[in-house]
Design a protein around this motif. Structure first.
Motif, PDB file in Angstrom:
ATOM      1  N   LEU A 196       0.828  -1.204   0.000  1.00  0.00           N
ATOM      2  CA  LEU A 196       0.000   0.000   0.000  1.00  0.00           C
ATOM      3  C   LEU A 196       0.862   1.254   0.000  1.00  0.00           C
ATOM      4  CD1 LEU A 196      -2.829  -1.015   2.505  1.00  0.00           C
ATOM      5  CD2 LEU A 196      -3.013  -0.732   0.039  1.00  0.00           C
ATOM      6  N   ALA A 197       1.938   1.220   0.767  1.00  0.00           N
ATOM      7  CA  ALA A 197       2.844   2.374   0.787  1.00  0.00           C
ATOM      8  C   ALA A 197       3.466   2.609  -0.587  1.00  0.00           C
ATOM      9  CB  ALA A 197       3.933   2.160   1.844  1.00  0.00           C
ATOM     10  N   ALA A 198       3.836   1.528  -1.266  1.00  0.00           N
ATOM     11  CA  ALA A 198       4.414   1.663  -2.602  1.00  0.00           C
ATOM     12  C   ALA A 198       3.398   2.226  -3.584  1.00  0.00           C
ATOM     13  CB  ALA A 198       4.924   0.304  -3.078  1.00  0.00           C
ATOM     14  N   ILE A 199       2.135   1.783  -3.467  1.00  0.00           N
ATOM     15  CA  ILE A 199       1.095   2.293  -4.365  1.00  0.00           C
ATOM     16  C   ILE A 199       0.881   3.786  -4.153  1.00  0.00           C
ATOM     17  CG2 ILE A 199      -1.378   2.170  -4.847  1.00  0.00           C
ATOM     18  CD1 ILE A 199      -1.219  -0.833  -4.262  1.00  0.00           C
ATOM     19  N   VAL A 200       0.867   4.212  -2.882  1.00  0.00           N
ATOM     20  CA  VAL A 200       0.700   5.637  -2.600  1.00  0.00           C
ATOM     21  C   VAL A 200       1.830   6.438  -3.213  1.00  0.00           C
ATOM     22  CG1 VAL A 200       0.669   7.360  -0.766  1.00  0.00           C
ATOM     23  CG2 VAL A 200      -0.658   5.264  -0.520  1.00  0.00           C
ATOM     24  N   ALA A 201       3.067   5.955  -3.079  1.00  0.00           N
ATOM     25  CA  ALA A 201       4.219   6.674  -3.635  1.00  0.00           C
ATOM     26  C   ALA A 201       4.124   6.785  -5.150  1.00  0.00           C
ATOM     27  CB  ALA A 201       5.511   5.958  -3.220  1.00  0.00           C
ATOM     28  N   VAL A 202       3.769   5.693  -5.802  1.00  0.00           N
ATOM     29  CA  VAL A 202       3.644   5.718  -7.265  1.00  0.00           C
ATOM     30  C   VAL A 202       2.534   6.666  -7.699  1.00  0.00           C
ATOM     31  CG1 VAL A 202       3.049   4.320  -9.271  1.00  0.00           C
ATOM     32  CG2 VAL A 202       4.602   3.411  -7.553  1.00  0.00           C
ATOM     33  N   THR A 203       1.433   6.676  -6.942  1.00  0.00           N
ATOM     34  CA  THR A 203       0.317   7.566  -7.278  1.00  0.00           C
ATOM     35  C   THR A 203       0.736   9.024  -7.196  1.00  0.00           C
ATOM     36  OG1 THR A 203      -1.256   5.931  -6.414  1.00  0.00           O
ATOM     37  CG2 THR A 203      -2.046   8.173  -6.697  1.00  0.00           C
ATOM     38  N   VAL A 204       1.496   9.389  -6.157  1.00  0.00           N
ATOM     39  CA  VAL A 204       1.975  10.770  -6.015  1.00  0.00           C
ATOM     40  C   VAL A 204       2.858  11.146  -7.192  1.00  0.00           C
ATOM     41  CG1 VAL A 204       3.416  12.290  -4.625  1.00  0.00           C
ATOM     42  CG2 VAL A 204       1.774  10.760  -3.505  1.00  0.00           C
ATOM     43  N   LEU A 205       3.760  10.247  -7.587  1.00  0.00           N
ATOM     44  CA  LEU A 205       4.646  10.550  -8.721  1.00  0.00           C
ATOM     45  C   LEU A 205       3.848  10.715 -10.009  1.00  0.00           C
ATOM     46  CD1 LEU A 205       7.609   8.091  -7.970  1.00  0.00           C
ATOM     47  CD2 LEU A 205       7.572  10.568  -7.668  1.00  0.00           C
ATOM     48  N   LEU A 206       2.806   9.888 -10.195  1.00  0.00           N
ATOM     49  CA  LEU A 206       1.987  10.008 -11.393  1.00  0.00           C
ATOM     50  C   LEU A 206       1.237  11.336 -11.436  1.00  0.00           C
ATOM     51  CD1 LEU A 206       0.487   6.409 -11.750  1.00  0.00           C
ATOM     52  CD2 LEU A 206       2.158   7.522 -13.242  1.00  0.00           C
ATOM     53  N   VAL A 207       0.716  11.755 -10.268  1.00  0.00           N
ATOM     54  CA  VAL A 207       0.009  13.034 -10.212  1.00  0.00           C
ATOM     55  C   VAL A 207       0.937  14.182 -10.579  1.00  0.00           C
ATOM     56  CG1 VAL A 207      -1.140  14.666  -8.669  1.00  0.00           C
ATOM     57  CG2 VAL A 207      -1.718  12.233  -8.576  1.00  0.00           C
ATOM     58  N   ILE A 208       2.157  14.148 -10.041  1.00  0.00           N
ATOM     59  CA  ILE A 208       3.131  15.204 -10.357  1.00  0.00           C
ATOM     60  C   ILE A 208       3.467  15.189 -11.843  1.00  0.00           C
ATOM     61  CG2 ILE A 208       5.482  15.989  -9.937  1.00  0.00           C
ATOM     62  CD1 ILE A 208       5.226  14.913  -7.081  1.00  0.00           C
ATOM     63  N   GLY A 209       3.650  13.996 -12.408  1.00  0.00           N
ATOM     64  CA  GLY A 209       3.978  13.904 -13.836  1.00  0.00           C
ATOM     65  C   GLY A 209       2.846  14.395 -14.712  1.00  0.00           C
ATOM     66  N   LEU A 210       1.607  14.046 -14.358  1.00  0.00           N
ATOM     67  CA  LEU A 210       0.469  14.483 -15.165  1.00  0.00           C
ATOM     68  C   LEU A 210       0.279  15.992 -15.087  1.00  0.00           C
ATOM     69  CD1 LEU A 210      -2.135  11.662 -14.365  1.00  0.00           C
ATOM     70  CD2 LEU A 210      -0.901  12.050 -16.502  1.00  0.00           C
ATOM     71  N   ALA A 211       0.592  16.569 -13.923  1.00  0.00           N
ATOM     72  CA  ALA A 211       0.493  18.024 -13.804  1.00  0.00           C
ATOM     73  C   ALA A 211       1.473  18.706 -14.750  1.00  0.00           C
ATOM     74  CB  ALA A 211       0.753  18.439 -12.356  1.00  0.00           C
ATOM     75  N   GLY A 212       2.680  18.124 -14.890  1.00  0.00           N
ATOM     76  CA  GLY A 212       3.664  18.699 -15.817  1.00  0.00           C
ATOM     77  C   GLY A 212       3.218  18.555 -17.250  1.00  0.00           C
ATOM     78  N   ILE A 213       2.600  17.416 -17.587  1.00  0.00           N
ATOM     79  CA  ILE A 213       2.124  17.224 -18.958  1.00  0.00           C
ATOM     80  C   ILE A 213       0.995  18.175 -19.284  1.00  0.00           C
ATOM     81  CG2 ILE A 213       0.958  15.570 -20.467  1.00  0.00           C
ATOM     82  CD1 ILE A 213       2.474  13.358 -19.045  1.00  0.00           C
ATOM     83  N   GLY A 214       0.143  18.488 -18.264  1.00  0.00           N
ATOM     84  CA  GLY A 214      -0.997  19.384 -18.497  1.00  0.00           C
ATOM     85  C   GLY A 214      -0.571  20.789 -18.853  1.00  0.00           C
ATOM     86  N   SER A 215       0.647  21.200 -18.512  1.00  0.00           N
ATOM     87  CA  SER A 215       1.105  22.556 -18.832  1.00  0.00           C
ATOM     88  C   SER A 215       1.642  22.673 -20.248  1.00  0.00           C
ATOM     89  CB  SER A 215       2.209  22.970 -17.841  1.00  0.00           C
ATOM     90  OG  SER A 215       3.324  22.100 -17.970  1.00  0.00           O
ATOM     91  N   GLY A 216       1.655  21.612 -21.005  1.00  0.00           N
ATOM     92  CA  GLY A 216       2.163  21.647 -22.376  1.00  0.00           C
ATOM     93  C   GLY A 216       1.150  22.200 -23.333  1.00  0.00           C
TER      94      GLY A 216
END
Length: 237
Positions: free
Chosen positions: A95-115
Motif C-alpha cells: 500500500l505504501a508503494a502504491i501511494v508513492a507511485v500515485t503521487v509521482l503520477l500526479v506530479i507527472g500528469l500536472a507537468g504534462i498538463g502545462s504543455g
C-alpha cells in the motif's frame, strides 16, 4: 459368499489386488493407496457383485471422506496462521508503494498538463464485451464428463419360450420386465446404461447388443449387461 465367489477369482476378473479387496470388505481404507483408489475400487467391486456402486460411494463419502477433509483442514490451519502476520506486513508495504507511485503520477500528469493544448488525448481503452461477459461468467460453459453409453439390448425367442426378469442396474433396481418371452416374440431394452437379467432358458434366445449379435449362457443364469458386453455373474445349473 451367496454367489460362491472367492477372492482369487475376483482379483483375476476385476484386476484389483486381493489385499485391497479384503481391505474394502473390512473397511480398512487406509490400506489402499489413496482416496481416489478407494472410490474407484469400491465402485468396481460393487458393480462386479451386481450391486449399486453409487450407493456404496455415497456411504463412503458420508462416513469417511468428510472426516478426512476435516482432519486435513485442521492440519492446514496452523501454518496459515503463521503466515498471516507476514502477509499483513507485505500488504502494508504494498500500500505504501502504491501511494508513492500515485503521487509521482500526479506530479507527472500536472507537468504534462502545462504543455500544448494541441496534443491529442490518449485513446480510451474499451473493454471487449465478449471478454467482459466471459470474465463475469455469463458466457462461460462447463464441460461435463460424457455419460456412460446405453446398453441397447434386443432379445428374441427363436427356439422356444424363455422366462426373463429384467431390472435396471442391479438386483435391487427397478423392475423393467418380467414374464415368459414366447417363441417369435421380441423385447427391447434401449434406455438404460446397465441391465440385470435373470434368464430362465437362454439357449432359446437370440441377443443383439448395440446392433451386434452376442452369445448368452447355455444354461439358466443371471447376467449383467452394459454397452460393451454381457457378463455372467451366477448360474442356476
Amino acid at each position: 459368499m451367496r454367489q460362491g465367489l472367492e477372492i482369487p477369482r475376483i482379483e483375476a476378473e476385476t484386476k484389483i489386488r486381493g489385499k485391497y479387496l479384503r481391505a474394502l470388505e473390512e473397511e480398512q481404507f487406509e490400506v489402499l493407496p489413496g482416496d481416489t483408489y478407494v472410490k474407484g475400487f469400491l465402485r468396481t467391486y460393487a458393480d462386479y457383485l451386481g450391486l449399486d456402486g453409487q450407493l456404496y460411494l455415497d456411504e463412503y463419502n458420508s462416513r469417511f471422506a468428510a472426516a478426512e477433509e476435516l482432519a486435513s483442514f485442521a492440519q492446514s490451519e496452523t501454518p496459515r496462521r503463521r503466515h498471516r502476520r507476514m502477509e499483513s506486513n507485505l500488504v502494508v508495504v504494498a500500500l505504501a508503494a502504491i501511494v508513492a507511485v500515485t503521487v509521482l503520477l500526479v506530479i507527472g500528469l500536472a507537468g504534462i498538463g502545462s504543455g500544448s493544448d494541441d496534443d491529442a488525448p490518449p485513446p480510451l481503452t474499451t473493454t471487449d464485451p465478449t471478454t467482459t461477459s466471459a470474465s463475469s461468467g455469463e458466457t462461460t460453459t462447463t464441460q461435463e464428463a460424457a455419460p456412460a453409453p446405453r446398453a441397447r439390448l434386443v432379445l428374441t425367442a427363436v427356439q422356444g419360450g424363455s422366462y426373463l426378469q429384467v431390472r435396471n442396474g442391479s438386483a435391487g433396481g427397478k423392475l423393467l420386465w418380467e414374464g415368459t418371452l414366447e417363441q417369435g416374440q421380441t423385447q427391447r431394452f434401449v434406455k438404460y446404461r446397465r441391465l440385470w437379467i435373470d434368464l430362465g432358458d437362454p439357449q432359446n434366445l437370440n441377443a443383439k447388443l448395440n446392433g451386434l449379435r452376442v452369445d448368452l449362457p447355455a444354461q439358466p443364469a443371471v447376467v449383467l449387461v452394459n454397452a460393451n458386453r454381457i457378463r455372467t455373474i451366477s448360474t442356476g445349473g
